[in-house]
Design a protein around this motif. Structure first.
Motif, PDB file in Angstrom:
ATOM      1  N   TYR A  26      -5.186  13.715   0.895  1.00 13.90           N
ATOM      2  CA  TYR A  26      -5.032  14.729   1.104  1.00 13.90           C
ATOM      3  C   TYR A  26      -3.908  15.350   2.112  1.00 13.90           C
ATOM      4  CZ  TYR A  26      -9.218  15.372  -1.797  1.00 13.90           C
ATOM      5  OH  TYR A  26     -10.297  15.169  -2.617  1.00 13.90           O
ATOM      6  N   ALA A  27      -3.623  16.608   1.867  1.00  9.30           N
ATOM      7  CA  ALA A  27      -2.560  17.084   2.798  1.00  9.30           C
ATOM      8  C   ALA A  27      -3.409  17.732   4.137  1.00  9.30           C
ATOM      9  CB  ALA A  27      -1.944  18.275   2.398  1.00  9.30           C
ATOM     10  N   SER A  28      -3.694  16.727   4.936  1.00  8.64           N
ATOM     11  CA  SER A  28      -4.551  16.890   6.084  1.00  8.64           C
ATOM     12  C   SER A  28      -4.071  17.090   7.438  1.00  8.64           C
ATOM     13  CB  SER A  28      -5.593  15.796   5.915  1.00  8.64           C
ATOM     14  OG  SER A  28      -6.496  15.628   7.290  1.00  8.64           O
ATOM     15  N   ALA A  29      -4.634  18.048   8.304  1.00  8.77           N
ATOM     16  CA  ALA A  29      -4.272  18.243   9.609  1.00  8.77           C
ATOM     17  C   ALA A  29      -4.719  17.005  10.523  1.00  8.77           C
ATOM     18  CB  ALA A  29      -4.918  19.389  10.062  1.00  8.77           C
ATOM     19  N   TYR A  30      -5.270  16.294   9.828  1.00 11.97           N
ATOM     20  CA  TYR A  30      -6.172  15.045  10.770  1.00 11.97           C
ATOM     21  C   TYR A  30      -4.975  13.883  10.890  1.00 11.97           C
ATOM     22  CZ  TYR A  30     -11.057  16.454  10.441  1.00 11.97           C
ATOM     23  OH  TYR A  30     -12.140  16.941  10.780  1.00 11.97           O
ATOM     24  N   TYR A  31      -3.820  14.158  10.113  1.00 11.22           N
ATOM     25  CA  TYR A  31      -2.818  13.353  10.378  1.00 11.22           C
ATOM     26  C   TYR A  31      -1.828  13.417  11.801  1.00 11.22           C
ATOM     27  CZ  TYR A  31      -3.734  12.437   5.376  1.00 11.22           C
ATOM     28  OH  TYR A  31      -4.192  12.093   4.135  1.00 11.22           O
ATOM     29  N   GLN A  73       0.826  15.962  -1.599  1.00 13.39           N
ATOM     30  CA  GLN A  73      -0.598  15.458  -1.151  1.00 13.39           C
ATOM     31  C   GLN A  73      -1.352  16.405  -1.433  1.00 13.39           C
ATOM     32  OE1 GLN A  73      -0.287  15.071   3.137  1.00 13.39           O
ATOM     33  NE2 GLN A  73       0.942  13.092   3.078  1.00 13.39           N
ATOM     34  N   MET A  74      -2.877  16.131  -1.614  1.00 17.32           N
ATOM     35  CA  MET A  74      -3.740  17.156  -2.308  1.00 17.32           C
ATOM     36  C   MET A  74      -4.328  18.026  -1.460  1.00 17.32           C
ATOM     37  SD  MET A  74      -6.012  14.537  -4.499  1.00 17.32           S
ATOM     38  CE  MET A  74      -7.381  15.710  -4.625  1.00 17.32           C
ATOM     39  N   ASN A  75      -4.587  19.108  -2.126  1.00 15.59           N
ATOM     40  CA  ASN A  75      -5.383  20.385  -1.645  1.00 15.59           C
ATOM     41  C   ASN A  75      -6.567  19.987  -1.194  1.00 15.59           C
ATOM     42  OD1 ASN A  75      -6.852  22.584  -1.047  1.00 15.59           O
ATOM     43  ND2 ASN A  75      -6.036  23.591  -2.947  1.00 15.59           N
ATOM     44  N   PRO A  76      -7.015  19.799   0.223  1.00 14.58           N
ATOM     45  CA  PRO A  76      -8.434  19.598   0.496  1.00 14.58           C
ATOM     46  C   PRO A  76      -9.730  20.202  -0.208  1.00 14.58           C
ATOM     47  CG  PRO A  76      -6.816  19.965   2.228  1.00 14.58           C
ATOM     48  CD  PRO A  76      -6.231  20.176   1.223  1.00 14.58           C
ATOM     49  N   ALA A  77      -9.429  21.311  -0.642  1.00 12.55           N
ATOM     50  CA  ALA A  77     -10.618  21.977  -1.522  1.00 12.55           C
ATOM     51  C   ALA A  77     -10.667  21.333  -2.830  1.00 12.55           C
ATOM     52  CB  ALA A  77     -10.222  23.633  -1.628  1.00 12.55           C
ATOM     53  N   ASN A  78     -10.137  20.120  -3.231  1.00 11.48           N
ATOM     54  CA  ASN A  78      -9.999  19.626  -4.547  1.00 11.48           C
ATOM     55  C   ASN A  78     -10.960  18.318  -4.785  1.00 11.48           C
ATOM     56  OD1 ASN A  78      -8.923  21.946  -5.353  1.00 11.48           O
ATOM     57  ND2 ASN A  78      -7.056  21.172  -6.003  1.00 11.48           N
ATOM     58  N   LEU A 137      -8.086   1.015  -4.696  1.00 19.55           N
ATOM     59  CA  LEU A 137      -7.914   2.323  -4.418  1.00 19.55           C
ATOM     60  C   LEU A 137      -8.352   3.016  -2.844  1.00 19.55           C
ATOM     61  CD1 LEU A 137      -9.796   3.692  -7.696  1.00 19.55           C
ATOM     62  CD2 LEU A 137      -7.221   3.390  -7.258  1.00 19.55           C
ATOM     63  N   MET A 138      -7.739   3.889  -2.465  1.00 26.88           N
ATOM     64  CA  MET A 138      -7.914   4.475  -1.287  1.00 26.88           C
ATOM     65  C   MET A 138      -8.158   5.908  -1.415  1.00 26.88           C
ATOM     66  SD  MET A 138      -5.578   4.451   2.265  1.00 26.88           S
ATOM     67  CE  MET A 138      -5.050   2.819   1.971  1.00 26.88           C
ATOM     68  N   VAL A 139      -9.201   6.447  -0.579  1.00 25.01           N
ATOM     69  CA  VAL A 139      -9.417   7.663  -0.160  1.00 25.01           C
ATOM     70  C   VAL A 139      -8.922   7.874   1.485  1.00 25.01           C
ATOM     71  CG1 VAL A 139     -11.018   9.619   0.018  1.00 25.01           C
ATOM     72  CG2 VAL A 139     -11.124   8.191  -2.035  1.00 25.01           C
ATOM     73  N   LYS A 140      -8.360   9.243   1.552  1.00 23.94           N
ATOM     74  CA  LYS A 140      -7.801   9.269   2.595  1.00 23.94           C
ATOM     75  C   LYS A 140      -7.561  10.880   3.006  1.00 23.94           C
ATOM     76  CE  LYS A 140      -3.674   8.761   5.450  1.00 23.94           C
ATOM     77  NZ  LYS A 140      -2.331   8.174   5.411  1.00 23.94           N
ATOM     78  N   PRO A 141      -8.314  11.542   4.155  1.00 21.29           N
ATOM     79  CA  PRO A 141      -9.113  10.865   5.274  1.00 21.29           C
ATOM     80  C   PRO A 141     -10.243  10.396   4.763  1.00 21.29           C
ATOM     81  CG  PRO A 141      -7.929  12.927   6.059  1.00 21.29           C
ATOM     82  CD  PRO A 141      -7.769  12.682   4.476  1.00 21.29           C
ATOM     83  N   ALA A 152       0.726  -1.139  -0.076  1.00 15.13           N
ATOM     84  CA  ALA A 152       0.221  -0.082   0.041  1.00 15.13           C
ATOM     85  C   ALA A 152       0.849   1.342   0.082  1.00 15.13           C
ATOM     86  CB  ALA A 152      -0.859  -0.035   1.129  1.00 15.13           C
ATOM     87  N   PRO A 153       1.141   1.885  -0.991  1.00 11.20           N
ATOM     88  CA  PRO A 153       1.922   2.976  -1.295  1.00 11.20           C
ATOM     89  C   PRO A 153       1.075   4.263  -0.788  1.00 11.20           C
ATOM     90  CG  PRO A 153       1.507   2.350  -3.495  1.00 11.20           C
ATOM     91  CD  PRO A 153       0.753   1.379  -2.495  1.00 11.20           C
ATOM     92  N   SER A 154       1.964   5.056   0.008  1.00 11.54           N
ATOM     93  CA  SER A 154       1.243   6.314   0.702  1.00 11.54           C
ATOM     94  C   SER A 154       1.685   7.624   0.275  1.00 11.54           C
ATOM     95  CB  SER A 154       0.967   5.802   2.266  1.00 11.54           C
ATOM     96  OG  SER A 154       2.398   6.131   2.638  1.00 11.54           O
ATOM     97  N   GLY A 155       2.921   7.596  -0.499  1.00 14.53           N
ATOM     98  CA  GLY A 155       3.447   8.835  -0.660  1.00 14.53           C
ATOM     99  C   GLY A 155       3.015   9.794  -1.588  1.00 14.53           C
ATOM    100  N   MET A 156       2.057   9.553  -2.312  1.00 14.07           N
ATOM    101  CA  MET A 156       1.412  10.452  -3.509  1.00 14.07           C
ATOM    102  C   MET A 156       2.547  10.814  -4.510  1.00 14.07           C
ATOM    103  SD  MET A 156      -1.681  11.019  -3.075  1.00 14.07           S
ATOM    104  CE  MET A 156      -2.427  12.257  -3.911  1.00 14.07           C
ATOM    105  N   MET A 157       3.421   9.976  -4.885  1.00 13.29           N
ATOM    106  CA  MET A 157       4.224  10.323  -5.988  1.00 13.29           C
ATOM    107  C   MET A 157       3.556  10.076  -7.193  1.00 13.29           C
ATOM    108  SD  MET A 157       6.969  11.654  -4.378  1.00 13.29           S
ATOM    109  CE  MET A 157       6.483  12.133  -2.642  1.00 13.29           C
ATOM    110  N   ASP A 158       3.893  10.651  -8.210  1.00 11.52           N
ATOM    111  CA  ASP A 158       3.334  10.350  -9.532  1.00 11.52           C
ATOM    112  C   ASP A 158       4.013   9.176 -10.010  1.00 11.52           C
ATOM    113  OD1 ASP A 158       1.619  12.482  -9.829  1.00 11.52           O
ATOM    114  OD2 ASP A 158       3.149  13.904 -10.157  1.00 11.52           O
ATOM    115  N   GLY A 159       3.649   8.359 -10.538  1.00 17.63           N
ATOM    116  CA  GLY A 159       3.973   7.122 -11.428  1.00 17.63           C
ATOM    117  C   GLY A 159       4.213   6.015 -10.124  1.00 17.63           C
TER     118      GLY A 159
END
Ligand code: PBG
Ligand code: ZN
Length: 326
Positions: free
Chosen positions: A196-201, A221-226, A245-249, A163-170
């Motif tokens: 997402y780039a989340s404060a929940y982490y 990590q993604m912008n929470p607004a998108n 696939l995973m969505v997080k948070p 389960a890769p979690s680093g949000m790197m392209d490719g």
């Protein structure tokens, strides 16, 4: 229309209410995160996550027994290494912390447990970012190469799902290739596709000792607004060969879970992260909420939103309650 229609009719009898329930939680839906540390006899509670522990391998084995006892069979492992460097090289070592834990668990439990490993470098780098850096940017293409190496070492040690979690392209493509070239074509990839780039982490970073030493993770990590961008991210990972696939948070992103579920036919996981756990535990301790009910309602909402699988720190207690029929 009323008075011909009375929706309350279906709610009067408790058995009918059960019969008409659309969404159900099952133990089989859960993946339970565990934090492994070096040493022996260590079981140290994470201050911001009551009930969650950093544990040495011998304790992890006991933990696995407890999980099996309550019918929990899927685990995801996070490692906290002895030493860190700029490239996070201990992440790839044959005798690294995760590799040790994998071997020990596999030896003890063989295929009774399904072992996921979180694949990233932030717990292993001295700067706390998710790959090697140059200046203040994480190097994408170098990182995905190294992720292939790390994935291989996890598989060699016994990982069942990567389960890769680093949000790197490719990253999915690079890992898939590394595994396929080395006889691990049957090991699935659960991609943290939409993260997402989340404060929940926050509490997790205490647990995994992985807080970035400078800056933040907003360049990867993604912008929470998108919302639309989530579909682009997921589509890439599907094309690169992700199996799940995973969505997080999860809780603050239920709309995104639904969106991804409606767009893609892959099994979908949602990570109910450390901050979600900490909020409920905190409010429960203060007596502000009925903790057990809020936990069950929250997890149900994540499934209702479209998640097939939930990664949650509540997994063990919920599995216990299910055994007792709450
Ligand atoms: C590592 C990773 C993180 C989480 C899972 N894997 C932290 C981060 O990206 O900073 C967060 C999990 C949680 O908060 O429970 N990349
Ligand atoms: Zn990371």
């Amino acid at each position: 229309m009323y008075p011909n229609t009375r929706l309350r009719r279906r709610r009067h009898h408790p058995i009918l209410r059960d019969l008409l329930q659309e969404t159900h939680l099952r133990k089989e839906d859960f993946i339970y995160p565990l934090f492994v540390v070096p040493g022996e006899g260590i079981k140290k509670e994470v201050s911001s996550m009551p009930g969650v522990y950093q544990q040495s391998v011998d304790q992890i084995i006991k933990e696995c027994e407890e999980c099996l006892k309550v019918g929990l069979k899927s685990l995801i492992l996070f490692g906290i290494p002895e030493t860190k460097d700029s490239k996070g090289s201990t992440a790839n070592h044959e005798h690294g912390i995760i590799q040790k834990a994998l071997r020990a668990i596999k030896k003890e439990f063989q295929n009774d447990l399904l072992l996921f490993t979180d694949l990233c470098f932030c717990e292993y780098t001295d700067h706390g970012h998710c790959g090697p850096i140059e200046g203040d940017t994480v190097l994408n293409d170098e990182t995905i190469e190294l992720l292939g190496v790390q994935a291989l070492s996890h598989c060699e040690a016994g990982a069942d799902v990567i389960a890769p979690s680093g949000m790197m392209d490719g990253m999915v493509q690079s890992i898939r290739k590394a595994l396929d070239d080395n006889t691990f074509q049957d090991i699935p990839i659960l991609s943290y596709a939409v993260k997402y780039a989340s404060a929940y982490y926050g509490p997790f970073r205490d647990a995994a000792e992985s807080t970035p030493q400078f800056g933040d993770r907003r360049t990867y990590q993604m912008n929470p607004a998108n919302r639309l961008e989530a579909i682009l991210e997921a589509a890439e990972d599907v094309a690169e060969g992700a199996d799940m696939l995973m969505v997080k948070p999860a809780l603050a992103y239920l709309d995104i879970i639904r969106e991804v579920k409606d767009h893609f036919n892959l099994p979908l996981a949602a990570y109910s992260v450390s901050g979600e756990y900490a909020m409920i535990k905190g409010a429960g301790r203060l007596g502000y909420i009925d903790e057990q009910k809020v936990i069950l309602e929250t997890l149900l909402s994540i499934k209702r939103a479209g998640a097939d699988i939930i990664l949650t720190y509540f997994a063990k207690e919920v599995a216990q309650w299910m055994g007792q029929k709450v």
